[in-house]
Design an enzyme around this catalytic site. Structure first.
Site, PDB file in Angstrom:
ATOM      1  N   GLY A   8     -24.721 -27.529   9.094  1.00  0.00           N
ATOM      2  CA  GLY A   8     -24.727 -27.971  10.500  1.00  0.00           C
ATOM      3  C   GLY A   8     -24.657 -29.490  10.574  1.00  0.00           C
ATOM      4  O   GLY A   8     -25.208 -30.113  11.484  1.00  0.00           O
ATOM      5  N   GLY A  11     -23.396 -32.045  13.719  1.00  0.00           N
ATOM      6  CA  GLY A  11     -24.102 -32.165  14.988  1.00  0.00           C
ATOM      7  C   GLY A  11     -24.766 -33.517  15.193  1.00  0.00           C
ATOM      8  O   GLY A  11     -24.538 -34.464  14.425  1.00  0.00           O
ATOM      9  N   GLN A  12     -25.607 -33.584  16.239  1.00  0.00           N
ATOM     10  CA  GLN A  12     -26.239 -34.860  16.613  1.00  0.00           C
ATOM     11  C   GLN A  12     -27.043 -35.448  15.458  1.00  0.00           C
ATOM     12  O   GLN A  12     -26.907 -36.619  15.117  1.00  0.00           O
ATOM     13  CB  GLN A  12     -27.152 -34.653  17.842  1.00  0.00           C
ATOM     14  N   LEU A  13     -27.893 -34.637  14.839  1.00  0.00           N
ATOM     15  CA  LEU A  13     -28.733 -35.151  13.746  1.00  0.00           C
ATOM     16  C   LEU A  13     -27.997 -35.218  12.415  1.00  0.00           C
ATOM     17  O   LEU A  13     -28.167 -36.157  11.642  1.00  0.00           O
ATOM     18  CB  LEU A  13     -29.972 -34.259  13.596  1.00  0.00           C
ATOM     19  N   ARG A  36     -17.262 -25.636  11.438  1.00  0.00           N
ATOM     20  CA  ARG A  36     -15.938 -26.096  11.889  1.00  0.00           C
ATOM     21  C   ARG A  36     -15.532 -27.301  11.042  1.00  0.00           C
ATOM     22  O   ARG A  36     -16.390 -27.993  10.498  1.00  0.00           O
ATOM     23  CB  ARG A  36     -16.004 -26.474  13.371  1.00  0.00           C
ATOM     24  N   ASP A  49     -20.029 -21.191   7.442  1.00  0.00           N
ATOM     25  CA  ASP A  49     -20.698 -20.527   8.559  1.00  0.00           C
ATOM     26  C   ASP A  49     -21.980 -19.944   7.963  1.00  0.00           C
ATOM     27  O   ASP A  49     -21.927 -19.048   7.119  1.00  0.00           O
ATOM     28  CB  ASP A  49     -19.800 -19.418   9.136  1.00  0.00           C
ATOM     29  N   TYR A 139     -34.823 -19.943  22.070  1.00  0.00           N
ATOM     30  CA  TYR A 139     -34.755 -20.984  21.025  1.00  0.00           C
ATOM     31  C   TYR A 139     -36.161 -21.257  20.479  1.00  0.00           C
ATOM     32  O   TYR A 139     -36.381 -21.276  19.263  1.00  0.00           O
ATOM     33  CB  TYR A 139     -34.148 -22.241  21.643  1.00  0.00           C
TER      34      TYR A 139
HETATM   35  P1  NAD Z   1     -26.362 -29.853  17.271  1.00  0.00           P
HETATM   36  O1  NAD Z   1     -26.153 -28.706  18.197  1.00  0.00           O
HETATM   37  O2  NAD Z   1     -25.902 -31.196  17.685  1.00  0.00           O
HETATM   38  O3  NAD Z   1     -25.673 -29.529  15.868  1.00  0.00           O
HETATM   39  C1  NAD Z   1     -25.772 -28.261  15.266  1.00  0.00           C
HETATM   40  C2  NAD Z   1     -24.581 -28.113  14.341  1.00  0.00           C
HETATM   41  O4  NAD Z   1     -24.679 -26.815  13.741  1.00  0.00           O
HETATM   42  C3  NAD Z   1     -23.225 -28.180  15.050  1.00  0.00           C
HETATM   43  O5  NAD Z   1     -22.377 -29.108  14.412  1.00  0.00           O
HETATM   44  C4  NAD Z   1     -22.664 -26.741  14.937  1.00  0.00           C
HETATM   45  O6  NAD Z   1     -21.271 -26.705  14.757  1.00  0.00           O
HETATM   46  C5  NAD Z   1     -23.387 -26.248  13.697  1.00  0.00           C
HETATM   47  N1  NAD Z   1     -23.528 -24.793  13.663  1.00  0.00           N
HETATM   48  C6  NAD Z   1     -23.841 -23.944  14.673  1.00  0.00           C
HETATM   49  N2  NAD Z   1     -23.844 -22.673  14.224  1.00  0.00           N
HETATM   50  C7  NAD Z   1     -23.545 -22.733  12.907  1.00  0.00           C
HETATM   51  C8  NAD Z   1     -23.403 -21.768  11.885  1.00  0.00           C
HETATM   52  N3  NAD Z   1     -23.532 -20.464  12.133  1.00  0.00           N
HETATM   53  N4  NAD Z   1     -23.116 -22.190  10.630  1.00  0.00           N
HETATM   54  C9  NAD Z   1     -22.943 -23.504  10.360  1.00  0.00           C
HETATM   55  N5  NAD Z   1     -23.047 -24.467  11.283  1.00  0.00           N
HETATM   56  C10 NAD Z   1     -23.343 -24.084  12.548  1.00  0.00           C
HETATM   57  O7  NAD Z   1     -27.910 -29.875  16.883  1.00  0.00           O
HETATM   58  P2  NAD Z   1     -28.812 -31.134  16.482  1.00  0.00           P
HETATM   59  O8  NAD Z   1     -29.282 -31.760  17.718  1.00  0.00           O
HETATM   60  O9  NAD Z   1     -28.130 -31.937  15.446  1.00  0.00           O
HETATM   61  O10 NAD Z   1     -30.067 -30.378  15.857  1.00  0.00           O
HETATM   62  C11 NAD Z   1     -30.204 -30.148  14.467  1.00  0.00           C
HETATM   63  C12 NAD Z   1     -31.449 -29.310  14.262  1.00  0.00           C
HETATM   64  O11 NAD Z   1     -32.592 -30.021  14.748  1.00  0.00           O
HETATM   65  C13 NAD Z   1     -31.432 -27.962  14.991  1.00  0.00           C
HETATM   66  O12 NAD Z   1     -32.005 -26.975  14.157  1.00  0.00           O
HETATM   67  C14 NAD Z   1     -32.285 -28.203  16.192  1.00  0.00           C
HETATM   68  O13 NAD Z   1     -32.916 -27.031  16.602  1.00  0.00           O
HETATM   69  C15 NAD Z   1     -33.293 -29.221  15.686  1.00  0.00           C
HETATM   70  N6  NAD Z   1     -33.830 -30.041  16.776  1.00  0.00           N
HETATM   71  C16 NAD Z   1     -33.046 -30.955  17.426  1.00  0.00           C
HETATM   72  C17 NAD Z   1     -33.567 -31.698  18.466  1.00  0.00           C
HETATM   73  C18 NAD Z   1     -32.731 -32.723  19.202  1.00  0.00           C
HETATM   74  O14 NAD Z   1     -33.225 -33.364  20.139  1.00  0.00           O
HETATM   75  N7  NAD Z   1     -31.490 -32.937  18.831  1.00  0.00           N
HETATM   76  C19 NAD Z   1     -34.905 -31.526  18.846  1.00  0.00           C
HETATM   77  C20 NAD Z   1     -35.670 -30.572  18.195  1.00  0.00           C
HETATM   78  C21 NAD Z   1     -35.132 -29.852  17.140  1.00  0.00           C
END
Ligand code: NAD
Length: 315
Positions: A8, A11-13, A36, A49, A139
């Site tokens: 993953g 994504g943002q983190l 992706r 995935d 969630y």
């Molecule tokens: P995000 O939604 O920005 O990124 C998630 C990434 O996971 C995406 O790039 C998506 O394409 C990928 N993804 C989704 N389903 C997938 C799969 N089946 N296989 C592989 N990749 C897949 O999320 P984020 O904000 O970067 O968060 C990262 C983690 O931190 C998550 O577990 C989230 O629950 C946790 N979190 C984030 C926040 C926040 O404020 N951003 C707060 C609390 C917890």
């Protein structure tokens, strides 16, 4: 040989964590993966995935992976659009990571949890580590269950799973992925564009938040801490700062006096209202030395400085 795998990572983190780990360990040591294809790929990248355990195992073997950061999830607000699908994806991907790790000698796992595990039963001020968990979103339910599975794999199999309950994460490097705290990133973009910001939460909805730099540092410090220091095996409370939409808007108005915010609360208001307003992270501080560096004012200054730079380069 690369040693860390981020699932993953697009994504943002993940975008920021990949760079931080590569700065420490070198590009070749950190495999970036997402379901992706991603833009601007440098260093090792694999499409995974995470609902496909065989594919995770293949990549783990190929690179002799020693630690996995499992970031893939459907977040709080997006998750409510498809509750059962969200449960399936969030749990299936976690089980796959735990099982593949156990079967292939992966030494350490990072599993992010969230303040979404808390619900109406908690004291919303300075919410304690060991609160009763009755999450209001699917969630949050998946993260509360996931924390307990993390502890189970540690106790039953000795798998070194470590976890943080992130508050809302705010950064300039990447865009958020459908959570209830996303407004606190979008608001800075609107301020830089000179636009009015329409907020989906009410003006006095205070939530716990953390600046990206602190969130990434917490993640790396937790993962580098000696094993015996990690005494909480569900997930550590983590705090940075707390503020409301009105307060973040005021901090922006110190730099952009003409900046305007309007309020049009939607279904996310109800989710936010069920969450804590501030978090007691004294266990993280005591066990592995956690200490946040950014408050609202210093975050606003840093966000605006970096976003201006980013926007001027894009022109
Ligand atoms: P995000 O939604 O920005 O990124 C998630 C990434 O996971 C995406 O790039 C998506 O394409 C990928 N993804 C989704 N389903 C997938 C799969 N089946 N296989 C592989 N990749 C897949 O999320 P984020 O904000 O970067 O968060 C990262 C983690 O931190 C998550 O577990 C989230 O629950 C946790 N979190 C984030 C926040 C926040 O404020 N951003 C707060 C609390 C917890």
């Amino acid at each position: 040989m690369a040693r860390s795998l981020i699932i993953g990572a697009g994504g943002q983190l993940g975008t920021v964590l990949t760079q931080a780990l590569r700065d420490i360990h070198g590009n070749d040591q950190v495999v970036r993966s997402d379901m992706r294809e991603l833009d601007n790929i440098t260093g090792p990248f694999e499409v995974i995935d995470a609902t496909d355990a065989d594919r995770i195992a293949e990549v783990v073997k190929k690179y002799e992976i020693e630690e996995i950061y499992h970031l893939a999830a459907i977040l709080s607000a997006n998750g409510e659009k498809n509750p059962l699908g969200t449960w399936d994806i969030n749990m299936k991907t976690l089980f796959n990571v735990l099982e593949v790790s156990r079967m292939n000698g992966v030494k350490k796992i990072f599993y992010p949890s969230s303040i979404a595990v808390f619900g109406s039963e908690v004291n919303q001020q300075n919410t304690p580590q060991s609160s009763f968990l009755n999450p209001s979103t699917v969630y949050g339910i998946s993260k509360a269950a996931g924390e307990n599975w993390a502890q189970y794999y540690f106790q039953r199999y000795g798998l070194d799973v470590r976890s943080l309950r992130y508050p809302g994460v705010i950064g300039y490097q990447s865009l958020p992925g459908g959570g209830t705290t996303d407004y606190a990133v979008d608001i800075y973009h609107k301020a830089i564009e000179g636009a009015t910001f329409s907020c989906f939460l009410e003006e006095n909805t205070t939530l716990p938040m953390i600046y990206m730099e602190d969130a990434i540092r917490a993640t790396i410090e937790l993962m580098q801490a000696p094993k015996e220091n990690i005494k909480t095996r569900t997930s550590y409370n983590l705090a940075g700062m707390s503020f409301s939409p009105k307060e973040i808007a005021s901090s922006i108005q110190k730099i952009y006096p003409d900046f305007e915010i309007t309020y049009e609360p939607d279904f996310r208001q109800q989710i936010a209202a069920s969450w804590p307003q501030s978090i007691d992270d004294s266990r993280a501080k005591g066990d592995w030395g956690w200490n946040p560096k950014f408050n609202l004012e210093s975050m606003t200054e840093d966000m605006i400085k970096n976003l201006k730079l980013k926007y001027s380069k894009a022109e």
